[in-house]
Scaffold this motif. Structure first.
Motif, short mmCIF file in Angstrom:
data_model
loop_
_atom_site.label_atom_id
_atom_site.label_comp_id
_atom_site.label_asym_id
_atom_site.label_seq_id
_atom_site.Cartn_x
_atom_site.Cartn_y
_atom_site.Cartn_z
N ILE A 58 24.42 1.86 -9.42
CA ILE A 58 24.29 1.95 -10.87
C ILE A 58 25.65 1.70 -11.50
O ILE A 58 26.65 2.32 -11.13
CB ILE A 58 23.74 3.32 -11.30
CG1 ILE A 58 22.37 3.57 -10.67
CG2 ILE A 58 23.64 3.40 -12.82
CD1 ILE A 58 21.75 4.91 -11.03
N ASN A 59 25.68 0.78 -12.44
CA ASN A 59 26.91 0.37 -13.11
C ASN A 59 27.32 1.41 -14.15
O ASN A 59 26.62 1.62 -15.15
CB ASN A 59 26.69 -0.99 -13.77
CG ASN A 59 27.95 -1.55 -14.42
OD1 ASN A 59 29.00 -0.91 -14.43
ND2 ASN A 59 27.85 -2.76 -14.95
N GLY A 60 28.47 2.06 -13.92
CA GLY A 60 29.01 3.02 -14.88
C GLY A 60 30.06 2.40 -15.79
O GLY A 60 30.79 3.13 -16.46
N GLY A 61 30.11 1.06 -15.83
CA GLY A 61 31.07 0.36 -16.67
C GLY A 61 31.94 -0.56 -15.84
O GLY A 61 32.62 -0.10 -14.93
N ASP A 62 31.93 -1.85 -16.15
CA ASP A 62 32.76 -2.81 -15.43
C ASP A 62 33.65 -3.56 -16.42
O ASP A 62 33.28 -4.58 -16.97
CB ASP A 62 31.92 -3.76 -14.56
CG ASP A 62 30.89 -4.56 -15.36
OD1 ASP A 62 30.46 -4.08 -16.43
OD2 ASP A 62 30.51 -5.65 -14.91
N GLY A 63 34.83 -3.02 -16.61
CA GLY A 63 35.78 -3.63 -17.52
C GLY A 63 35.23 -3.77 -18.92
O GLY A 63 34.56 -2.87 -19.43
N MET A 91 35.79 -6.99 -14.78
CA MET A 91 34.47 -7.47 -15.17
C MET A 91 33.70 -7.99 -13.95
O MET A 91 34.27 -8.65 -13.07
CB MET A 91 34.60 -8.58 -16.21
CG MET A 91 35.16 -8.12 -17.55
SD MET A 91 35.38 -9.46 -18.75
CE MET A 91 33.68 -10.00 -18.99
N HIS A 92 32.42 -7.66 -13.89
CA HIS A 92 31.49 -8.10 -12.84
C HIS A 92 31.79 -7.51 -11.47
O HIS A 92 31.19 -7.91 -10.47
CB HIS A 92 31.46 -9.63 -12.75
CG HIS A 92 31.25 -10.30 -14.08
ND1 HIS A 92 30.09 -10.14 -14.82
CD2 HIS A 92 32.07 -11.11 -14.81
CE1 HIS A 92 30.21 -10.84 -15.95
NE2 HIS A 92 31.39 -11.42 -15.97
N SER A 93 32.72 -6.57 -11.40
CA SER A 93 33.10 -5.98 -10.12
C SER A 93 31.97 -5.15 -9.51
O SER A 93 31.80 -5.13 -8.29
CB SER A 93 34.34 -5.10 -10.30
OG SER A 93 34.14 -4.17 -11.35
N VAL A 94 31.20 -4.46 -10.36
CA VAL A 94 30.13 -3.62 -9.83
C VAL A 94 29.03 -4.49 -9.21
O VAL A 94 28.47 -4.14 -8.17
CB VAL A 94 29.56 -2.69 -10.92
CG1 VAL A 94 28.46 -1.81 -10.35
CG2 VAL A 94 30.67 -1.82 -11.51
N ALA A 95 28.75 -5.63 -9.81
CA ALA A 95 27.78 -6.56 -9.23
C ALA A 95 28.29 -7.09 -7.89
O ALA A 95 27.51 -7.25 -6.93
CB ALA A 95 27.51 -7.71 -10.19
N GLU A 96 29.60 -7.35 -7.79
CA GLU A 96 30.19 -7.80 -6.53
C GLU A 96 30.05 -6.71 -5.47
O GLU A 96 29.72 -6.99 -4.31
CB GLU A 96 31.66 -8.15 -6.75
CG GLU A 96 32.37 -8.68 -5.51
CD GLU A 96 33.83 -8.99 -5.75
OE1 GLU A 96 34.57 -9.17 -4.75
OE2 GLU A 96 34.26 -9.04 -6.93
N PHE A 97 30.29 -5.48 -5.86
CA PHE A 97 30.14 -4.34 -4.95
C PHE A 97 28.68 -4.23 -4.50
O PHE A 97 28.40 -4.00 -3.31
CB PHE A 97 30.57 -3.06 -5.67
CG PHE A 97 30.45 -1.80 -4.87
CD1 PHE A 97 31.52 -1.30 -4.14
CD2 PHE A 97 29.24 -1.08 -4.85
CE1 PHE A 97 31.40 -0.13 -3.41
CE2 PHE A 97 29.12 0.09 -4.13
CZ PHE A 97 30.20 0.57 -3.40
N ALA A 98 27.75 -4.41 -5.43
CA ALA A 98 26.33 -4.25 -5.11
C ALA A 98 25.87 -5.25 -4.06
O ALA A 98 24.94 -4.97 -3.29
CB ALA A 98 25.50 -4.39 -6.38
N GLU A 99 26.51 -6.42 -4.01
CA GLU A 99 26.12 -7.42 -3.01
C GLU A 99 26.34 -6.91 -1.59
O GLU A 99 25.64 -7.32 -0.66
CB GLU A 99 26.92 -8.71 -3.22
CG GLU A 99 26.54 -9.46 -4.49
CD GLU A 99 27.36 -10.72 -4.67
OE1 GLU A 99 28.20 -11.02 -3.79
OE2 GLU A 99 27.18 -11.39 -5.71
N GLY A 100 27.28 -6.00 -1.41
CA GLY A 100 27.54 -5.46 -0.08
C GLY A 100 26.87 -4.13 0.18
O GLY A 100 26.93 -3.61 1.31
N SER A 101 26.21 -3.56 -0.84
CA SER A 101 25.64 -2.23 -0.70
C SER A 101 24.24 -2.27 -0.10
O SER A 101 23.43 -3.15 -0.42
CB SER A 101 25.59 -1.53 -2.06
OG SER A 101 24.97 -0.26 -1.95
N THR A 102 23.95 -1.30 0.74
CA THR A 102 22.62 -1.18 1.34
C THR A 102 21.76 -0.16 0.59
O THR A 102 20.62 0.11 1.00
CB THR A 102 22.73 -0.78 2.82
OG1 THR A 102 23.46 0.45 2.91
CG2 THR A 102 23.44 -1.86 3.62
#
Length: 337
Positions: free
Chosen positions: A127-132, A112-123
């Motif tokens: 797009i979230n395809g499902g996080d837990g 859960m919330h992993s995609v948002a964590e990833f997005a913090e490092g992305s330039t």
């Protein structure tokens, strides 16, 4: 309305009703390309990194298909064992590196919330395809697109509908996200049918209550399936501590031709995010409904391509340039003929 260009799509909470309407409108404009009546290379040269660290068929393939239909290239990583996450690399570091190789990223992850964590490092946009068990925003958007399209057959819109959500509502991220989107609409009656142990989370029910919708919570199908839309979900086995625990709930809310004819309206539209569990002990959505024109599950899956095409176009700022990059289809296509 939210600013789409350059933005991450992480949660349905980002959207207001105007934003959702914009996405659905752009999705409708993708129909000629998805149906092979025309082709469009507006994203020629652009690269999508499709990162799927949890099993997926429809979501992963439809993301890739959507990007390619707009002329882009797709690079895929499937499974955490195929990535440096197994070596202890953080999601932030992975994002900073991978986003340097791409113009946009689609990601699924079991936490859960992993995609948002990833997005913090992305330039680049993510797009979230499902996080837990958390959210599945693109599924919710395609579900909404499907509801709107199916209701058009009966001269209805999303406001004032009677909708049943049935199955594993506790772990089903698709119904969590869809419910939050439905909170943007007016005067909906939602009936939540599930085992008591698998009821919809309180925070989702509260959002529906706060939107002024009528919410009925029950563990019985009898007398509760008379609706415009019946959205069935599977038991989310992967979210339980053990397979044995999940088995306790299998088959309790099976929908088949007999149940449909006894308890649903003649024109109740049947939806399911797929995959449906067709094992005998589950059989949540029987194949004897396959010939029922109100079974929308395959149209629903195809609508995922349209919605994801729209999100790519909006995030990369090309939604108003589509017609400039149209071409004729040069091969035989059973879709376009």
């Amino acid at each position: 309305m939210m600013k789409f260009q350059g933005s991450h799509i992480l949660s349905v909470s980002q959207f207001d009703r105007e934003s959702v309407a914009r996405i659905l409108d752009v999705a409708k404009r993708m129909i000629p390309y998805a149906s092979r009546q025309k082709r469009c290379n507006v994203l020629e040269g652009a690269i999508l990194n499709n990162l799927f660290f949890e099993p997926s068929t429809r979501t992963r393939v439809s993301f890739g298909t959507a990007f390619q239909l707009l002329g882009g290239f797709v690079h895929e990583t499937v499974g955490q064992e195929s990535s440096s996450l197994t070596k202890g690399e953080s999601l932030f570091d992975t994002a900073r590196v991978i986003s340097g190789y791409a113009d946009i990223v689609a990601m699924r992850h079991p936490a859960m919330h992993s995609v948002a964590e990833f997005a913090e490092g992305s330039t680049v946009p993510v797009i979230n395809g499902g996080d837990g068990a958390n959210e599945h925003p693109t599924q919710a958007l395609l579900d909404l697109f499907t509801i709107e399209a199916e209701m058009n057959r009966f001269n209805k819109n999303i406001d004032d509908l009677n909708i049943v959500l049935m199955g594993d509502l506790k772990h089903g991220r698709t119904v969590h996200s869809l419910s939050k989107l439905l909170s943007l609409y007016n005067n909906i009656h939602l009936t939540l049918v599930s085992p008591k142990e698998l009821q919809m989370p309180d925070h989702v029910v509260s959002a529906l209550d706060n939107a002024g919708h009528k919410v009925t919570i029950t563990d019985s199908m009898v007398g509760n399936l008379q609706s415009d839309v019946l959205y069935q979900t599977r038991i989310q086995e992967e979210r339980f501590a053990s397979k044995g625990e999940a088995d306790m709930y299998r088959g309790h809310f099976s929908l088949n031709k007999s149940v449909y004819e006894q308890h649903c309206k003649d024109n109740t539209v049947i939806m399911h995010p797929l995959p449906r569990d067709s094992r005998p002990e589950a059989n949540e959505l029987d194949v004897d409904l396959n010939d029922n024109n109100n079974l929308a599950i395959f149209r629903q899956a195809q609508n995922g391509v349209l919605v994801r095409m729209a999100l790519f176009a909006l995030a990369l700022g090309v939604e108003d340039k589509l017609s400039q990059y149209e071409r004729e289809v040069t091969w035989f296509s059973s879709k376009g003929n």
